[in-house]
Enzyme design. Structure first.
Site, PDB file in Angstrom:
ATOM      1  N   ASP A 155      -7.925  -5.345  -0.064  1.00 22.56           N
ATOM      2  CA  ASP A 155      -8.381  -6.192  -1.179  1.00 22.56           C
ATOM      3  C   ASP A 155      -7.995  -7.652  -1.039  1.00 22.56           C
ATOM      4  O   ASP A 155      -8.391  -8.478  -1.856  1.00 22.56           O
ATOM      5  CB  ASP A 155      -7.792  -5.650  -2.488  1.00 22.56           C
ATOM      6  CG  ASP A 155      -8.356  -4.274  -2.796  1.00 22.56           C
ATOM      7  OD1 ASP A 155      -7.558  -3.341  -2.983  1.00 22.56           O
ATOM      8  OD2 ASP A 155      -9.588  -4.125  -2.783  1.00 22.56           O
ATOM      9  N   HIS A 173       0.857  -1.189   0.000  1.00 21.82           N
ATOM     10  CA  HIS A 173       0.000   0.000   0.000  1.00 21.82           C
ATOM     11  C   HIS A 173       0.889   1.233   0.000  1.00 21.82           C
ATOM     12  O   HIS A 173       1.952   1.247   0.610  1.00 21.82           O
ATOM     13  CB  HIS A 173      -0.893   0.013   1.254  1.00 21.82           C
ATOM     14  CG  HIS A 173      -2.060   0.923   1.131  1.00 21.82           C
ATOM     15  ND1 HIS A 173      -1.963   2.270   1.370  1.00 21.82           N
ATOM     16  CD2 HIS A 173      -3.343   0.689   0.751  1.00 21.82           C
ATOM     17  CE1 HIS A 173      -3.150   2.827   1.176  1.00 21.82           C
ATOM     18  NE2 HIS A 173      -4.003   1.897   0.796  1.00 21.82           N
TER      19      HIS A 173
HETATM   20  C1  SDX Z   1      -6.159   0.124  -2.882  1.00 20.46           C
HETATM   21  O1  SDX Z   1      -4.375   4.619  -1.961  1.00 20.46           O
HETATM   22  C2  SDX Z   1      -5.329   3.990  -1.368  1.00 20.46           C
HETATM   23  O2  SDX Z   1      -5.754   4.327  -0.298  1.00 20.46           O
HETATM   24  C3  SDX Z   1      -5.906   2.834  -2.133  1.00 20.46           C
HETATM   25  C4  SDX Z   1      -6.924   1.985  -1.380  1.00 20.46           C
HETATM   26  C5  SDX Z   1      -8.215   2.732  -1.122  1.00 20.46           C
HETATM   27  O3  SDX Z   1      -8.947   2.344  -0.223  1.00 20.46           O
HETATM   28  O4  SDX Z   1      -8.541   3.660  -1.920  1.00 20.46           O
HETATM   29  O5  SDX Z   1      -6.407   1.528  -0.149  1.00 20.46           O
HETATM   30  C6  SDX Z   1      -7.320   0.756  -2.208  1.00 20.46           C
HETATM   31  O6  SDX Z   1      -5.882   0.466  -3.999  1.00 20.46           O
HETATM   32  C7  SDX Z   1      -5.313  -0.852  -2.124  1.00 20.46           C
HETATM   33  C8  SDX Z   1      -4.060  -1.335  -2.955  1.00 20.46           C
HETATM   34  C9  SDX Z   1      -4.548  -2.423  -3.902  1.00 20.46           C
HETATM   35  N1  SDX Z   1      -3.494  -2.766  -4.867  1.00 20.46           N
HETATM   36  C10 SDX Z   1      -2.875  -3.975  -4.785  1.00 20.46           C
HETATM   37  O7  SDX Z   1      -3.064  -4.800  -3.895  1.00 20.46           O
HETATM   38  C11 SDX Z   1      -1.939  -4.229  -5.954  1.00 20.46           C
HETATM   39  C12 SDX Z   1      -0.617  -4.796  -5.419  1.00 20.46           C
HETATM   40  N2  SDX Z   1       0.083  -3.720  -4.708  1.00 20.46           N
HETATM   41  C13 SDX Z   1       1.015  -2.931  -5.416  1.00 20.46           C
HETATM   42  O8  SDX Z   1       0.782  -2.740  -6.748  1.00 20.46           O
HETATM   43  C14 SDX Z   1       1.541  -1.735  -4.625  1.00 20.46           C
HETATM   44  O9  SDX Z   1       1.789  -2.172  -3.349  1.00 20.46           O
HETATM   45  C15 SDX Z   1       0.698  -0.470  -4.559  1.00 20.46           C
HETATM   46  C16 SDX Z   1       0.354   0.027  -5.925  1.00 20.46           C
HETATM   47  C17 SDX Z   1      -0.542  -0.725  -3.786  1.00 20.46           C
HETATM   48  C18 SDX Z   1       1.520   0.587  -3.833  1.00 20.46           C
HETATM   49  O10 SDX Z   1       2.611   0.849  -4.629  1.00 20.46           O
HETATM   50  P1  SDX Z   1       3.668   1.993  -4.237  1.00 20.46           P
HETATM   51  O11 SDX Z   1       3.386   2.649  -2.957  1.00 20.46           O
HETATM   52  O12 SDX Z   1       3.830   2.863  -5.405  1.00 20.46           O
HETATM   53  O13 SDX Z   1       4.934   1.160  -3.920  1.00 20.46           O
HETATM   54  P2  SDX Z   1       5.935   0.697  -4.991  1.00 20.46           P
HETATM   55  O14 SDX Z   1       5.187   0.185  -6.184  1.00 20.46           O
HETATM   56  O15 SDX Z   1       6.951   1.770  -5.165  1.00 20.46           O
HETATM   57  O16 SDX Z   1       6.563  -0.558  -4.253  1.00 20.46           O
HETATM   58  C19 SDX Z   1       7.575  -0.376  -3.303  1.00 20.46           C
HETATM   59  C20 SDX Z   1       8.433  -1.627  -3.444  1.00 20.46           C
HETATM   60  C21 SDX Z   1       8.809  -1.934  -4.890  1.00 20.46           C
HETATM   61  O17 SDX Z   1      10.043  -2.607  -4.859  1.00 20.46           O
HETATM   62  P3  SDX Z   1      11.383  -1.732  -5.169  1.00 20.46           P
HETATM   63  O18 SDX Z   1      11.198  -1.061  -6.527  1.00 20.46           O
HETATM   64  O19 SDX Z   1      11.491  -0.731  -4.022  1.00 20.46           O
HETATM   65  O20 SDX Z   1      12.492  -2.766  -5.157  1.00 20.46           O
HETATM   66  O21 SDX Z   1       7.652  -2.764  -2.997  1.00 20.46           O
HETATM   67  C22 SDX Z   1       7.462  -3.641  -4.095  1.00 20.46           C
HETATM   68  C23 SDX Z   1       7.739  -2.878  -5.373  1.00 20.46           C
HETATM   69  O22 SDX Z   1       8.227  -3.757  -6.386  1.00 20.46           O
HETATM   70  N3  SDX Z   1       6.046  -4.060  -4.038  1.00 20.46           N
HETATM   71  C24 SDX Z   1       5.619  -5.306  -4.210  1.00 20.46           C
HETATM   72  C25 SDX Z   1       4.222  -5.232  -4.029  1.00 20.46           C
HETATM   73  N4  SDX Z   1       3.861  -3.974  -3.777  1.00 20.46           N
HETATM   74  C26 SDX Z   1       4.995  -3.247  -3.788  1.00 20.46           C
HETATM   75  N5  SDX Z   1       6.270  -6.458  -4.517  1.00 20.46           N
HETATM   76  C27 SDX Z   1       5.480  -7.560  -4.622  1.00 20.46           C
HETATM   77  N6  SDX Z   1       4.134  -7.587  -4.447  1.00 20.46           N
HETATM   78  C28 SDX Z   1       3.478  -6.443  -4.151  1.00 20.46           C
HETATM   79  N7  SDX Z   1       2.145  -6.465  -3.978  1.00 20.46           N
END
Ligand code: SDX
Length: 428
Positions: free
Chosen positions: A362, A305
């Protein structure tokens, strides 16, 4: 005495006000930065940017805290109805009984759709994704309810807000019915907001529909857990659309479109599909390895998140609800075993611990919705239904803010500098 932050940049030293909220991080007020320095800040994804001030929802990502107008989400999920939470988000305080009765009555009187909209559905293929239908139908509401699109009129804003909150269950239920070729059911205002939605979704004209209190209670919690969440991507989309003066129906349609993405509201559908693809606990290590592999685009859907670097407090309530619903309905779902085991493995794996990746709202919601009988494609439509309350509250707050201007971010330009046109014949 206003606190200030000093900035030294090319051209001199500048001081900017440090603004304090009631709780949470202070903000540096840089509204005069460009005018004074000729420079922009740079923050793609807005990881360090407050886009507005708001009194609706507060999140502490490190502590895993979520408050709606100051009330903790777990207390609201356990003790309030969705109508109470809707009133709270919209008006700022929990309603007194008379206020709640009046609000509930008003919402119930807007649950029907203009009959011509039923024809609108028939333009879609039966296999259209429900979110495509939601985007289309909600955007089209401004063609039917033009008498509540003047955003300068507080009364019209309130009527449009009531119409959107009231009609979303009808629109979502009709999207489901249309996809399975069953007739639409009209709302039954003798039922609760959630019970009415369940009957329009799963009832049929041929026989009476009994609302199952266990499922009604689970849906009540799910709607409350999805109601609002500060300045997430779809809420920011609604605010940006609203800042141009677009009508409320168009703004909410924009929010629905943004929510559809798998990184946002589409994650509930993607998370259940992922758990089903994993299939059994023996295959979890393979998927954990893929999630950690920089060269593999796969991510654990329902994990991570932007704000929560601790457990999403909504995920805790959602997990408890999943356990309760499956037990009370005497259902077992191997996917829940995979989810539990995946969570345990991930929460002890260095990669996820270091990056502070926890289950989010989710991760478990799809298991409950699947147990209740919703197809996976409907999951994000249910998220949109519930989030409409938050979008509408945030939209009203934005419109009522005297300091609100049209949102117009700038950029760091990295393209070609000026060059002379070359006729095609001379391009070699
Ligand atoms: C919702 O914003 C909100 O409030 C949203 C929400 C709401 O109520 O409105 O809470 C609802 O959207 C919840 C999130 C649902 N999405 C997912 O579950 C999809 C999977 N999650 C990711 O795509 C990700 O965690 C995000 C998009 C939710 C957050 O991404 P960020 O904050 O931009 O973080 P990032 O992508 O920069 O990740 C940081 C690191 C990365 O690694 P590095 O580049 O630092 O090496 O963590 C890794 C990412 O690769 N990472 C994951 C991961 N999520 C982040 N690696 C594996 N699996 C994951 N799920």
């Amino acid at each position: 005495m206003t606190k200030t932050v000093n900035l030294t940049t090319t051209g001199g030293d500048y001081a900017y006000p440090l603004l304090e909220g009631s709780v949470g991080p202070d903000v540096i007020d840089i509204r005069k930065l460009y005018g004074q320095t000729g420079q922009f800040t740079y923050d793609p994804g807005f990881t360090s940017t407050a886009s507005c001030q708001s009194a609706i929802t507060y999140i502490d990502g490190d502590e895993g805290v979520l408050l709606h107008r100051g009330y903790p989400i777990d207390q609201l999920a356990e003790q309030s109805t969705f109508m109470e939470v809707a009133y709270l988000l919209l008006h700022g305080d929990l309603p007194k009984q008379k206020e709640l009765d009046e609000f509930t009555y008003t919402i119930s009187r807007h649950t029907m759709l203009h009959e011509q909209l039923a024809t609108f559905y028939r333009g879609f293929r039966r296999d259209a994704h429900p979110m495509a239908i939601m985007c289309g139908v909600v955007g089209a509401l401004s063609a039917f309810y033009h008498d509540s699109t003047d955003i300068t009129d507080p009364q019209q804003r309130l009527v449009a807000s009531h119409r959107l909150i009231a009609k979303m269950p009808t629109i979502a239920a009709m999207a489901y019915k249309y996809s399975i070729g069953q007739p639409f059911l009209y709302p039954d205002n003798s039922l609760s907001y959630t019970g009415n939605f369940l009957r329009m979704t799963f009832g049929v004209p041929a026989e009476p529909y009994e609302v199952n209190p266990i499922i009604e209670n689970a849906m009540r919690r799910i709607f409350i857990l999805h109601a609002d969440h500060e300045q997430n991507a779809s809420t920011s989309t609604v605010r940006l659309a609203g800042s141009s003066g677009a009508n409320p129906f168009a703004c909410i349609a924009a929010g629905i479109a943004c929510l559809w993405g798998p990184a946002h509201g589409g994650a509930n559908e993607a998370a259940l599909n992922m758990l089903r693809e994993i299939g059994n606990v023996k295959r979890i290590p393979e998927y954990i390895a893929r999630a950690k592999d920089k060269n593999d685009p796969f991510r654990l859907m329902g994990f991570g998140h932007r704000v929560y670097k601790n457990y999403d407090p909504r995920a805790k309530v959602m997990q408890a609800t999943a356990e309760e619903v499956l037990k009370e309905l005497n259902l077992s779902d191997p996917v829940l075993d995979v989810a539990r085991e995946l969570e345990q493995i991930a929460l002890h794996d260095d990669y996820f611990v270091e990056k502070k990746l926890y289950p989010n709202v989710d991760f478990y919601s799809g298991i409950i919705l699947n147990a209740i009988g919703f197809p996976t494609e409907m999951f994000t439509a249910l998220f949109a239904l519930a989030r409409t309350v938050g979008w509408v509250a945030q939209w009203n707050e934005m419109i009522s803010d005297p300091e609100q201007k049209i949102g117009r971010p700038r950029q760091l330009y990295v393209g070609a500098t000026q060059r002379e046109y070359v006729p095609v014949a001379a391009r070699g």
